[in-house]
Design a protein around this motif. Structure first.
Motif, PDB file in Angstrom:
ATOM      1  N   HIS A   1      32.062  15.438   7.152  1.00  0.00           N
ATOM      2  CA  HIS A   1      30.842  15.109   6.403  1.00  0.00           C
ATOM      3  C   HIS A   1      30.276  16.348   5.708  1.00  0.00           C
ATOM      4  O   HIS A   1      29.563  16.234   4.724  1.00  0.00           O
ATOM      5  CB  HIS A   1      29.748  14.578   7.344  1.00  0.00           C
ATOM      6  CG  HIS A   1      29.969  13.175   7.802  1.00  0.00           C
ATOM      7  ND1 HIS A   1      29.824  12.098   6.968  1.00  0.00           N
ATOM      8  CD2 HIS A   1      30.307  12.672   9.011  1.00  0.00           C
ATOM      9  CE1 HIS A   1      30.055  10.987   7.652  1.00  0.00           C
ATOM     10  NE2 HIS A   1      30.354  11.304   8.890  1.00  0.00           N
TER      11      HIS A   1
ATOM     12  N   HIS B   1      26.179   7.262   7.167  1.00  0.00           N
ATOM     13  CA  HIS B   1      27.180   6.199   7.016  1.00  0.00           C
ATOM     14  C   HIS B   1      26.579   5.040   6.217  1.00  0.00           C
ATOM     15  O   HIS B   1      26.609   3.894   6.661  1.00  0.00           O
ATOM     16  CB  HIS B   1      27.648   5.672   8.377  1.00  0.00           C
ATOM     17  CG  HIS B   1      28.429   6.650   9.183  1.00  0.00           C
ATOM     18  ND1 HIS B   1      28.712   6.466  10.517  1.00  0.00           N
ATOM     19  CD2 HIS B   1      28.998   7.832   8.846  1.00  0.00           C
ATOM     20  CE1 HIS B   1      29.419   7.491  10.973  1.00  0.00           C
ATOM     21  NE2 HIS B   1      29.602   8.340   9.978  1.00  0.00           N
TER      22      HIS B   1
ATOM     23  N   PRO C   1      33.169   5.499   7.947  1.00  0.00           N
ATOM     24  CA  PRO C   1      34.332   6.083   7.264  1.00  0.00           C
ATOM     25  C   PRO C   1      35.421   6.641   8.193  1.00  0.00           C
ATOM     26  O   PRO C   1      36.400   7.209   7.712  1.00  0.00           O
ATOM     27  CB  PRO C   1      33.693   7.239   6.470  1.00  0.00           C
ATOM     28  CG  PRO C   1      32.573   7.702   7.346  1.00  0.00           C
ATOM     29  CD  PRO C   1      32.071   6.483   8.092  1.00  0.00           C
ATOM     30  N   HIS C   2      35.267   6.472   9.520  1.00  0.00           N
ATOM     31  CA  HIS C   2      36.211   7.145  10.440  1.00  0.00           C
ATOM     32  C   HIS C   2      37.366   6.218  10.851  1.00  0.00           C
ATOM     33  O   HIS C   2      37.674   6.069  12.024  1.00  0.00           O
ATOM     34  CB  HIS C   2      35.435   7.669  11.655  1.00  0.00           C
ATOM     35  CG  HIS C   2      34.324   8.601  11.281  1.00  0.00           C
ATOM     36  ND1 HIS C   2      34.547   9.883  10.826  1.00  0.00           N
ATOM     37  CD2 HIS C   2      32.980   8.419  11.250  1.00  0.00           C
ATOM     38  CE1 HIS C   2      33.388  10.461  10.546  1.00  0.00           C
ATOM     39  NE2 HIS C   2      32.420   9.600  10.788  1.00  0.00           N
TER      40      HIS C   2
ATOM     41  N   HIS D   1      29.004  11.305  17.956  1.00  0.00           N
ATOM     42  CA  HIS D   1      28.777  10.794  16.601  1.00  0.00           C
ATOM     43  C   HIS D   1      29.391   9.397  16.542  1.00  0.00           C
ATOM     44  O   HIS D   1      30.286   9.085  17.317  1.00  0.00           O
ATOM     45  CB  HIS D   1      29.488  11.736  15.613  1.00  0.00           C
ATOM     46  CG  HIS D   1      29.377  11.352  14.180  1.00  0.00           C
ATOM     47  ND1 HIS D   1      28.212  11.495  13.462  1.00  0.00           N
ATOM     48  CD2 HIS D   1      30.294  10.836  13.314  1.00  0.00           C
ATOM     49  CE1 HIS D   1      28.426  11.096  12.208  1.00  0.00           C
ATOM     50  NE2 HIS D   1      29.674  10.701  12.095  1.00  0.00           N
TER      51      HIS D   1
HETATM   52 ZN   LIG Z   1      30.520  10.037  10.425  1.00  0.00          ZN
END
Ligand SMILES: [Zn+2]
Length: 303
Positions: free
Chosen positions: A59, A133, A138-139, A203
């Motif tokens: 990020h 987000h 996005p992971h 996270h």
């Molecule tokens: Zn993230």
């Protein structure tokens, strides 16, 4: 006269040979996960560069000039998308002055368009609240099923941009998928007993891993993605860890570990660091990276 003309034609024909036929396709991936896939699928026909390091939070990457330089030479840009790089890529992309890789061009591939995203908000997210987000999570590269879709999409785009090596891109995509499938069966067997277990993540980076393996992420140390924990939230997370008999507090190595360790200690859970990305610079493959993630997870979850 004829000799001169033929010489001229010869030199013209040399000039007219498309760059692709002789040079490698220059591929720049924002993050190492995309880069390792592109390296395997691209093989000898592509030269792949990753902008972010495996040890960096994707990020937040410093938009250093050498990254813009890499982009200036690229034929293809692979980005995660879904807002992951929104804090640093746009500046670099402008700085690259490379028309071939701007949004909307064939050399721009937003990989979030290749997979089914989780947590896509149904109403606009107020970014002033700090949520990083805002367009869904996005992971997604922690889920090998989604990585299959990434490899297919990346392979197709490489073949479109470099049609003379199409057969090679497709053959390597096929072998990447075969290797990934075999590894996935092994990983799923290794973690079958972890199904239904509860964990806490620092996270919100594990929903795809959890979705794939049937693990439940019951809480996050960050109150919102990108917002550091405050004392009242830490107390809440600890309470949740105890109430849910959470097995592990899991985070990537680039996040501060103090709070997660504290919660793990007080709740009798295991503190676990997993890599956030494959080590592209050390030639690690996606499968070797996930072997590591799966082994660490299995140990921490006692399966
Ligand atoms: Zn993230």
């Amino acid at each position: 006269m004829f000799q001169k003309l033929s010489l001229l034609l010869l030199s013209l024909s040399v000039l007219l040979v498309p760059l692709r036929a002789s040079a490698k396709l220059e591929v720049v991936a924002t993050t190492p996960d995309l880069a390792v896939i592109a390296r395997d699928v691209g093989g000898p026909d592509a030269h792949v560069v990753a902008l972010a390091l495996a040890t960096q939070d994707p990020h937040f990457v410093d938009a250093k000039p050498h990254l813009a330089l890499a982009l200036s030479k690229a034929n293809l840009l692979l980005l995660t998308g879904a807002g992951l790089e929104v804090g640093w890529l746009p500046t670099l992309l402008t700085g690259s002055r490379n028309a071939d890789i701007q949004p909307g061009s064939a050399g721009y591939l937003d990989c979030s368009s290749l997979v089914q995203l989780l947590q896509v908000p149904t109403a606009p997210v107020d970014r002033s609240q700090g949520d990083i987000h805002p367009q869904g999570n996005p992971h997604f590269s922690y889920d090998p099923r989604r990585v299959e879709a990434l490899a297919v999409g990346i392979g197709k785009r490489l073949a479109e941009l470099d049609a003379s090596h199409k057969a090679g891109y497709f053959a390597r995509t096929k072998s990447f998928l075969e290797g990934l499938h075999a590894a996935r069966i092994r990983w799923e067997a290794r973690l079958a007993k972890a199904r239904g277990q509860k964990i806490i993540a620092y996270h919100d980076s594990l929903p795809y891993l959890a979705d794939w393996l049937g693990i439940e992420v019951v809480e996050h140390v960050e109150p919102k993605p990108g917002i550091p924990p405050n004392p009242s939230h830490i107390a809440h997370v600890l309470e949740r860890a105890r109430a849910d008999k959470v097995r592990a507090i899991v985070q990537q190595a680039y996040y501060p570990s103090g709070t997660s360790k504290l919660i793990a200690d007080k709740a009798g859970a295991t503190f676990l660091q997993i890599p956030g990305n494959p080590d592209f610079a050390q030639n690690q493959t996606y499968n070797a990276y996930m072997d590591d993630v799966v082994a660490k997870l299995a140990r921490a979850l006692g399966v």
